[in-house]
Design a protein around this motif. Structure first.
Motif, PDB file in Angstrom:
ATOM      1  N   GLU A 129      39.255  -9.753  24.719  1.00 24.66           N
ATOM      2  CA  GLU A 129      37.946 -10.310  25.053  1.00 24.66           C
ATOM      3  C   GLU A 129      37.641 -10.126  26.546  1.00 24.66           C
ATOM      4  N   ASP A 130      38.629 -10.386  27.395  1.00 25.69           N
ATOM      5  CA  ASP A 130      38.427 -10.234  28.840  1.00 25.69           C
ATOM      6  C   ASP A 130      38.241  -8.768  29.211  1.00 25.69           C
ATOM      7  N   ALA A 131      39.120  -7.908  28.686  1.00 24.29           N
ATOM      8  CA  ALA A 131      39.025  -6.481  28.990  1.00 24.29           C
ATOM      9  C   ALA A 131      37.724  -5.896  28.446  1.00 24.29           C
ATOM     10  N   PHE A 132      37.339  -6.333  27.270  1.00 19.91           N
ATOM     11  CA  PHE A 132      36.110  -5.876  26.619  1.00 19.91           C
ATOM     12  C   PHE A 132      34.891  -6.177  27.487  1.00 19.91           C
ATOM     13  N   GLU A 133      34.802  -7.416  27.958  1.00 20.00           N
ATOM     14  CA  GLU A 133      33.655  -7.807  28.784  1.00 20.00           C
ATOM     15  C   GLU A 133      33.561  -6.962  30.054  1.00 20.00           C
ATOM     16  N   GLN A 134      34.669  -6.823  30.744  1.00 17.37           N
ATOM     17  CA  GLN A 134      34.654  -6.069  31.994  1.00 17.37           C
ATOM     18  C   GLN A 134      34.360  -4.586  31.760  1.00 17.37           C
ATOM     19  N   ALA A 135      34.956  -4.027  30.722  1.00 18.90           N
ATOM     20  CA  ALA A 135      34.785  -2.592  30.463  1.00 18.90           C
ATOM     21  C   ALA A 135      33.380  -2.271  29.972  1.00 18.90           C
ATOM     22  N   VAL A 136      32.803  -3.128  29.128  1.00 17.84           N
ATOM     23  CA  VAL A 136      31.442  -2.902  28.638  1.00 17.84           C
ATOM     24  C   VAL A 136      30.443  -2.981  29.787  1.00 17.84           C
ATOM     25  N   GLN A 181      32.676   6.544  26.538  1.00 17.96           N
ATOM     26  CA  GLN A 181      32.907   6.206  27.943  1.00 17.96           C
ATOM     27  C   GLN A 181      33.672   4.888  28.060  1.00 17.96           C
ATOM     28  N   TYR A 182      33.313   3.933  27.228  1.00 15.25           N
ATOM     29  CA  TYR A 182      34.022   2.651  27.196  1.00 15.25           C
ATOM     30  C   TYR A 182      35.509   2.868  26.905  1.00 15.25           C
ATOM     31  N   GLU A 183      35.809   3.719  25.935  1.00 14.86           N
ATOM     32  CA  GLU A 183      37.204   3.992  25.567  1.00 14.86           C
ATOM     33  C   GLU A 183      37.996   4.559  26.742  1.00 14.86           C
ATOM     34  N   ALA A 218      41.290   0.524  29.128  1.00 10.92           N
ATOM     35  CA  ALA A 218      42.699   0.263  29.437  1.00 10.92           C
ATOM     36  C   ALA A 218      42.899  -0.209  30.880  1.00 10.92           C
ATOM     37  N   ASP A 219      41.980   0.192  31.766  1.00 14.44           N
ATOM     38  CA  ASP A 219      42.098  -0.203  33.171  1.00 14.44           C
ATOM     39  C   ASP A 219      41.899  -1.708  33.366  1.00 14.44           C
ATOM     40  N   PHE A 220      41.321  -2.365  32.375  1.00 17.77           N
ATOM     41  CA  PHE A 220      41.027  -3.791  32.494  1.00 17.77           C
ATOM     42  C   PHE A 220      41.962  -4.661  31.651  1.00 17.77           C
ATOM     43  N   LYS A 263      49.265   1.527  29.995  1.00 14.64           N
ATOM     44  CA  LYS A 263      48.791   0.741  31.139  1.00 14.64           C
ATOM     45  C   LYS A 263      49.394  -0.662  31.136  1.00 14.64           C
ATOM     46  N   LEU A 264      49.685  -1.186  29.950  1.00 15.07           N
ATOM     47  CA  LEU A 264      50.307  -2.504  29.839  1.00 15.07           C
ATOM     48  C   LEU A 264      51.830  -2.443  30.002  1.00 15.07           C
ATOM     49  N   HIS A 265      52.359  -1.226  30.189  1.00 14.24           N
ATOM     50  CA  HIS A 265      53.807  -1.002  30.353  1.00 14.24           C
ATOM     51  C   HIS A 265      54.603  -1.436  29.115  1.00 14.24           C
TER      52      HIS A 265
END
Length: 249
Positions: A18-25, A102-104, A108-110, A148-150
């Protein structure tokens, strides 16, 4: 109770999607439609307002995807098109696909793992328990999140089971059967941990696995399937696994 194989869902199970989704969108909308664009309809849109409407449609249409009425691509196209229409923004065929491509590339960066993920995986790995991930999605995107999450430190690439590569999606039994083929060894004693009742718990239980419902989003149960446990946070699940397997935390 003893499990020799423990597999996890990825999104909203090992990290907050949810957090990564919001930032990436928001990042994707800004870079695609607002960077160096003034004097057109997109420039007047508040990106946070656009995201809230996008999230509303994401939640509104989720059941259609989760219950297999729509494909993943149909679900994504509908939420994007409806959001653009809500803001009276121009939208052409293929725009939804380009937006999500583009979102995809950036999501991962978020991604940030839940607290305690590495400690649990390290403890399970040292105990010799087979670890895996079973996730719906595109291979490139989910693999990038895994890196990215190692998570590659604890879960080898062959144990990262992605629906695009398997050519089948959760909750279908074939997805879980495919996962077992990629995790050679004893097939008894398998548990799957995920945040979706329909995709994860129902799918795993009906495929003959035990399941733990990591209910991070407050979902309601929709079937009579019985998970081994239900928790609201990753930390609860981690303590439960260590306790059940009689491992020191």
């Amino acid at each position: 109770m003893y499990w020799n194989t423990i597999c996890f869902d990825l999104d909203n199970t090992l990290f907050s999607h949810e957090d990564a989704f919001e930032q990436a969108v928001q990042h994707t909308f800004y870079t695609m439609y607002q960077t160096n664009r003034t004097g057109d309809p997109f420039a007047e849109v508040d990106v946070k307002d656009w995201f809230r409407t996008f999230k509303y449609h994401s939640d509104l249409f989720w059941d259609y995807y989760e219950q297999n009425d729509w494909t993943h691509d149909e679900y994504r196209r509908k939420r994007f098109d409806e959001t653009m229409e809500a803001f009276s923004l121009p939208c052409q065929k293929g725009d939804a696909e380009r937006f999500h491509e583009q979102y995809e590339k950036v999501v991962a960066d978020f991604c940030v793992p839940f607290e305690g993920v590495y400690h649990l995986l390290d403890r399970l790995q040292k105990e010799g328990i087979r670890l895996g991930i079973i996730t719906n999605g595109r291979k490139v995107t989910q693999r990038e999140k895994w890196k990215k999450l190692h998570l590659d430190t604890y879960i080898p690439e062959p144990h990262l089971i992605v629906s695009e590569e398997a050519a089948v999606e959760k909750p279908k039994r074939e997805m879980f059967d495919y996962a077992l083929q990629q995790l050679p060894g004893e097939t008894a004693g398998c548990v799957f941990i995920g945040d979706s009742w329909e995709l994860d718990v129902k799918g795993a239980v009906q495929a003959g696995w035990d399941a733990v419902f990591l209910n991070t989003r407050g979902e309601q149960r929709t079937t009579d399937d019985s998970p081994a446990a239900e928790h609201e946070s990753f930390q609860e699940t981690a303590h439960y696994l260590l306790r059940t397997l009689r491992l020191k935390g």
